[in-house]
Every structure is written in C-alpha cells, then in structure tokens.
Design an enzyme around this catalytic site. Structure first.
Site, PDB file in Angstrom:
ATOM      1  N   HIS A 151       0.849  -1.199   0.000  1.00  0.00           N
ATOM      2  CA  HIS A 151       0.000   0.000   0.000  1.00  0.00           C
ATOM      3  C   HIS A 151       0.883   1.247   0.000  1.00  0.00           C
ATOM      4  CE1 HIS A 151      -0.222   1.864   4.248  1.00  0.00           C
ATOM      5  NE2 HIS A 151       0.833   1.096   4.239  1.00  0.00           N
ATOM      6  N   GLU A 166      -0.061  -3.371  11.917  1.00  0.00           N
ATOM      7  CA  GLU A 166       0.663  -3.046  10.681  1.00  0.00           C
ATOM      8  C   GLU A 166       2.108  -3.521  10.814  1.00  0.00           C
ATOM      9  OE1 GLU A 166       0.184   0.791   7.977  1.00  0.00           O
ATOM     10  OE2 GLU A 166       1.778   1.070   9.456  1.00  0.00           O
ATOM     11  N   ASP A 200      -5.125 -10.619   0.967  1.00  0.00           N
ATOM     12  CA  ASP A 200      -3.800 -11.255   0.986  1.00  0.00           C
ATOM     13  C   ASP A 200      -3.121 -11.170  -0.382  1.00  0.00           C
ATOM     14  OD1 ASP A 200      -1.693 -12.671   2.191  1.00  0.00           O
ATOM     15  OD2 ASP A 200      -2.413 -14.545   1.332  1.00  0.00           O
ATOM     16  N   HIS A 201      -1.834 -10.765  -0.349  1.00  0.00           N
ATOM     17  CA  HIS A 201      -1.028 -10.632  -1.572  1.00  0.00           C
ATOM     18  C   HIS A 201      -1.661  -9.645  -2.556  1.00  0.00           C
ATOM     19  CE1 HIS A 201       1.176 -14.110  -0.024  1.00  0.00           C
ATOM     20  NE2 HIS A 201       2.139 -13.782  -0.837  1.00  0.00           N
ATOM     21  N   CYS A 248       6.026   6.618   3.973  1.00  0.00           N
ATOM     22  CA  CYS A 248       4.792   5.853   3.692  1.00  0.00           C
ATOM     23  C   CYS A 248       4.113   6.342   2.415  1.00  0.00           C
ATOM     24  CB  CYS A 248       3.814   5.958   4.864  1.00  0.00           C
ATOM     25  SG  CYS A 248       4.485   5.324   6.399  1.00  0.00           S
ATOM     26  N   HIS A 273       4.947   0.347  -0.547  1.00  0.00           N
ATOM     27  CA  HIS A 273       5.734  -0.508   0.334  1.00  0.00           C
ATOM     28  C   HIS A 273       4.750  -1.570   0.837  1.00  0.00           C
ATOM     29  CE1 HIS A 273       3.903   2.503   2.949  1.00  0.00           C
ATOM     30  NE2 HIS A 273       3.997   1.640   3.935  1.00  0.00           N
ATOM     31  N   HIS A 307       3.389  -4.708   4.079  1.00  0.00           N
ATOM     32  CA  HIS A 307       3.393  -5.196   5.463  1.00  0.00           C
ATOM     33  C   HIS A 307       2.883  -6.642   5.530  1.00  0.00           C
ATOM     34  CE1 HIS A 307       4.071  -1.181   7.040  1.00  0.00           C
ATOM     35  NE2 HIS A 307       3.085  -0.718   6.310  1.00  0.00           N
TER      36      HIS A 307
END
Lengths: 135, 135, 135, 135, 135, 135
Positions: free
Chosen positions: A15, A125, A80-81, A34, A40, A42
């Site tokens: 994100h 996060e 996810d992913h 950010c 980037h 998490h």
C-alpha cells in the site's frame, strides 16, 4: 454465560498513503516514507474478538472452525497478496491508513456474524504499531 | 470515528524495592530478592494506547511518528539505562513498584497528549508480569 | 543417535560497563549510557543447548527436569536479582559484557554436565541483542 | 489508585470434546478432530488479570509472588499433565471446551482472591485461539 | 549458491511416557507427571530446515508452497489431534519422547525430500523445551 | 575467545515475483499470488550474526551500537518502505526471492565488516518462512 473468543489470522499486502486532494509536497511532508510512489508493504496481523453467549449444548460460543473459515473467505482472500490502493474497491476513495483498514475489517466481520455477536478488531501493521476498533 | 492506536517501546533500568519507613528485616521479608541493596534490573516493555477520533483528512488518529517521538523524548530518554531509585527525581519519595511506575508514565503521556486523547499504559517488568493503568 | 536438546531460562540483574584501567571520559566514550555510574539492568534470557546420545532405555538425552534444576541452582540462583558488578565474584576482575557473561555461563554448565555432553549457550541481553558461545 | 496487574502461567493437558447426549456421528460432525476417542492435547497459556487498589505502604496491588503461588497451587497443580475429561472432577459433567475451562479457572481464582479484587481470565488453547471471561 | 530455507508448522497431540519393560513404580519415578496413565498433551511447534542450491530460474531453493504441503500431508495430518501412543503405528514400539519424535519427523521429511536436500528438524514440546536432529 | 553476537532489525517493503523470461501464464503458475502485477509486501525481520574474537580491553566482539548503525545505514535505509523491484538497483536483473534478498544483504554486511568477521544472515519474509545464508 457471556464470554469472548479470539481468533488470530495474518495476510500481507502492499500500500501507500497518498491523499489525492493534496499536492505531492504536502503528501510527502505528512506521510513521509509511507508516501513512496512505488508502494511498500506489510505482514498484517489480525485478531478478531467475538463476544456472545455460550451454547450449553456444544460448550462453544461459536465453532472456531466456522469463525476461521469466515475470516479466510471474507478477509484473507480479499486482502492477501494484494495492493490495497489498486486491488481493493473500498480503498479507491478511502485512505489506506491502518485506522481505516481496521474499521473496514470490522464492518465486514460484524455484518457477516450478525447482531447476535459483538465484534472487535485489532490490526497490526507492524509488531510495534496497531489499531483497535471499537476503541 | 472513535478508535484506538497502540505503540510499543522498550527501555532498561536498575531498581530496588525498599520502603525507608521500615526496618531492613521488614523490607527483606516483604520484598524478598527485589530488596537487594545493590539493585537488580529489567528490560521494561511499554505499550501506549491512545483513544480518539480519526482525522478524515489524514486517515490518522495521530501520526505514529509524532507519538513515538513523544514516547522517546518523554519516557525512553528519562528512564533508559538509568537507576530508577537514584537517577529519577519522582522516585525519591515513591516506591519503584511497577504499579507506581506505570501510573507515572500515564501521568507523563496523558499530560503531553492532552484531553483530546484518552491514554492507557501497559508496562511489562518481565514477559510474565505486567501492569495497566487505568485498569 | 546423537541429538540436541534445548532448555530456556530467565533471570534479571543490574550491571554497568566500566573498565577501571580507563579514565571516566574514555569509559563514557566507549560504553555510552551502559557506563551509567548508578547501574542499569536487564531481563536476561538464556538458552542452554546440550548435544549427546539418546539413552534407548528412557528415550531421553537427559531428563529435562534434571537439566532445568542444574540451570536453576548453578545459574539462576547465582545471578537472579543481583548486581553483576557488586554481587558476583567472577566479575570483580572481568568486564560485565554479554560476551564475557555468556562465556562464564558456558564454563559453569559445561563443567557441571561433564565431557559426555557438548554445551552451547545463547544469552539475550535484550530481545534484539544476544551472544552465543561457542560461536 | 485503581490499577490492574497481570500474571502469566502455563500448563499442558489432554482432552477431547464429546457430548454424551449425542450419537458418535453427531459428535464427530460437530467437533471434528477434537472428538478423537483417544484424546489430543494442548500447552495451555493462562493470563490472570487482577484489578484493585494499590497499597500505599508496599506500592503493590498484591505481591506477585503470592498471586503466582495461588495460581500454581489452585490452577497449575490441578490441571498440569492431566487428562481434563478423566482426571478433573468438574469436567465429569461439563464439556471441556476452552469457554467452559476459562470460566472454571475464573471461578477458582475469583473465589480465592475474594471480593476485594476483580478477576479476568484469558486462556489460550493455541497461540491462535483463546477465550476471555468475563468478556 | 548453497542456502537454507526454514518453514514453521504446528499441531497438537496427546501422549504419555511409559516404558513397558519397567514396573509402574520405576515409570513414575523416571517420568514423573509425564507418566500419567490418562495421558497429557502439547501444542507441538515444528521447524523444518532445508539446505540446498538455489535454482537460478526461479530464485527459489524450493517453492515454500510445495514444502508446506509436504509438511501438512506427511507430518500434520499424521500427528495433529492424535494420541501418539495409541494412534501412531511407529510409537507402538518406541517411547514418545521429544527426542524420538523429532528423529521420526526427520526420517519422514528427509526421505520425502530426497538426497538433493539436507533436512534438519527442530521440535518444540513447550516454548521452553525443544529438540533438534541432527544436532 | 571466539564468540558470536547477534543483532535484530526490521524494515518493510513491497515486491512481486516475476521472471521476465517467462510468459505471464508461466509466472502465474510458478509464483501464484506472489506474482500479483500490483505487488504485495512484507515486514521483513533480519538477524545479523557476526563471529570473531572478543577484544579483552572492551569485553566486546564489536560495539553493538556500531553494528546497529551499519545495519541502519547499509540495509534499513536502502530497503525500508521501498518497492524492491522498482526502487532497488540490484533487483533490476535479479528475482526478488527471499533467497536472493538474503544473499544480497550478506554481501553488503560481509563487505562492510571485512574479513576479520564472519557474517551470517537470517531473513524472515513472514514469521513462518525464512532463509539463512550461508546455510
């Protein structure tokens, strides 16, 4: 007997924080690293708390297999992913802050489980930063 | 939207439990090994919970960089690598129990953050023993 | 069958890093906050690895109750709630670095367990910093 | 000053989920692998939260040594290395769900500590699944 | 490029330590509470280390999805929610010590992965006690 | 005295697995969800192990402050809040697998620390999957 059960899950996603109403300079100033244009990511950790009554027949508030299947289908499969900004419709018009993300997961889970249960979401996060809704 | 954010931090310090109004015998009896005249020490883990409203412009309750800078300046710098009994003015007249220490950190953080936010502190003396204020 | 067993333990202690052969200025420069004259402290985590042969009669390399009792008697009782610099004879003439501390615990455990077993020690000063001997 | 202290403990036990009022088929359907006739087991993790007033003489809400001794005597000794279904009288007529187990430990601890203190129990069956009473 | 990859898994099971060649008294003396006739249990944690060469086409030593599927099929399905003494053929004539259990999982995984890979197994019976094979 | 010290660090980044020599179909087949065109991301955890001789003057193998500053400058600043595929020159022609990433960090750290020290890197992509170089 009113009790709380908790189930942990995890998923990972890319994100960036970027407010389209602001200039690039203001975005960089407010969001710092950010705001990186190339995103980037998490490993998000999730804890779903469900409060309700224990069923005396089963000894369960709710079968944890059913709860973990709902989390898998409604939350993990959706995020996810993924790239939150590009792949998730709800974030087209909403900032991908952990606060907003936590509230979104609460909306999904509370609606799926219904009024019989009271849901609280914790969303990490990083291991040092996390959010809870409701407070 | 009222939400909670959490930030973890850590520091280490020496201390001893000793009530100057008591005899050495009573101190040894009540506090056991924690009364060792030469001090002992801990890696303290700290969790600061802040409850408030999400700012719709930023998606943040509060910039976590700002929160972690306040924790660093007001808590870590004050206690890290210190002897609580000898190096910290507030403990000249207060027992260095985890209960009192947790309450002191709450006072510091709640005053710094102001009435707009509601602060709760968890303080771990060891991974097995910790304290929370308010309860 | 040659195998390794591991047992974890923990204790806490105060210490400071200070080389009496140096000036106060050099000590402050080399050791920074770890040189605080009034000491600081840690929750030390310890992992004892023992390599040897499994006894086919018991299925054990060594009864973990026996191993944990030795760790308690020879290591925890000696260091827990102590000031390493002031309360531990071996540190009268040795710097209380984690490197030296890890080696000292290895000497104690290897001698107690004898040549039949091969001991390795991991010692955590904090969850982020630790030492292993032999390397 | 009203505050909360927490103490962690752990023990391990065997159990199975089986409702004697149901057929074997219904038990297998509802409880799945948790119904295995030969039992399975867990390393249970326990967190006891105690809320009360800090004693200004000691700086303690309660001596954690006393609290951990009560947990050891009343909880660990009763359940550790036991078969919940066969070795624990309370479970002769109660399903060994984590919900019921958590409530039982709460009853034991609240009664031992008395009305001066308010007890909350968290019980982990696995690191991913846990229960809290009261909610 | 020779490298190591690690994959964690977990399962839970009941067991007891009992050597049928000994009297009940000797079993109780050697194994203590682990000899409880009605069994006890654990959440076992498993770490599979695989050493080999990186495939320059994929950047992988081995697809972790394939490795985790093998672990699921060959280890988790065989032991999860089982009674090691009663439900697992290999333990009919072998003591269910963590040492033997770790070696058995190593045999299964090394045979499945083949000589191209070098397997090491770590098996945690509790977070404080674990075993590694080969040492 | 030859010993090992370990230092942990962490950073987060976005990436995708994609081999430009393959068709989109083959990439999707080999890499699955890790091939998502819009990237995903991780909180990477890093452990740097350094083996060498203890300096008898300081009691240190190496000042951990110096080691953590090198990690911050050479690793964290280079990768934190970045897109590995787009923002890191070394990955223009190298697959962003954890194996390759771990080897790259080893090259950086071993070169910075020099031949006097022997470096080993562990890199966690998730708490369940990690890589070590050298093996």
């Amino acid at each position: 007997m009113r009790i709380a059960i908790f189930r942990k899950a995890h998923f990972n996603a890319a994100h960036r924080l970027h407010n389209p109403k602001w200039s690039d300079e203001k975005n960089a100033e407010v969001y710092g690293v950010c705001n990186n244009a190339n995103y980037h990511g998490h490993n998000y950790d999730l804890e779903v708390k469900v409060v309700g009554e224990v069923d005396p027949e089963t000894g369960y508030l709710m079968d944890l297999k059913i709860l973990s299947d709902i989390i898998k289908k409604e939350v993990e499969n959706k995020f996810d992913h993924k790239n939150l900004n590009l792949d998730v419709p709800e974030f087209k018009t909403m900032l991908t802050s952990t606060e907003n993300f936590c509230h979104l997961i609460w909306q999904i889970m509370q609606e799926k489980l219904g009024d019989k249960y009271e849901v609280t979401i914790k969303l990490w996060e990083t291991p040092r930063n996390y959010v809870q809704y409701p407070a």
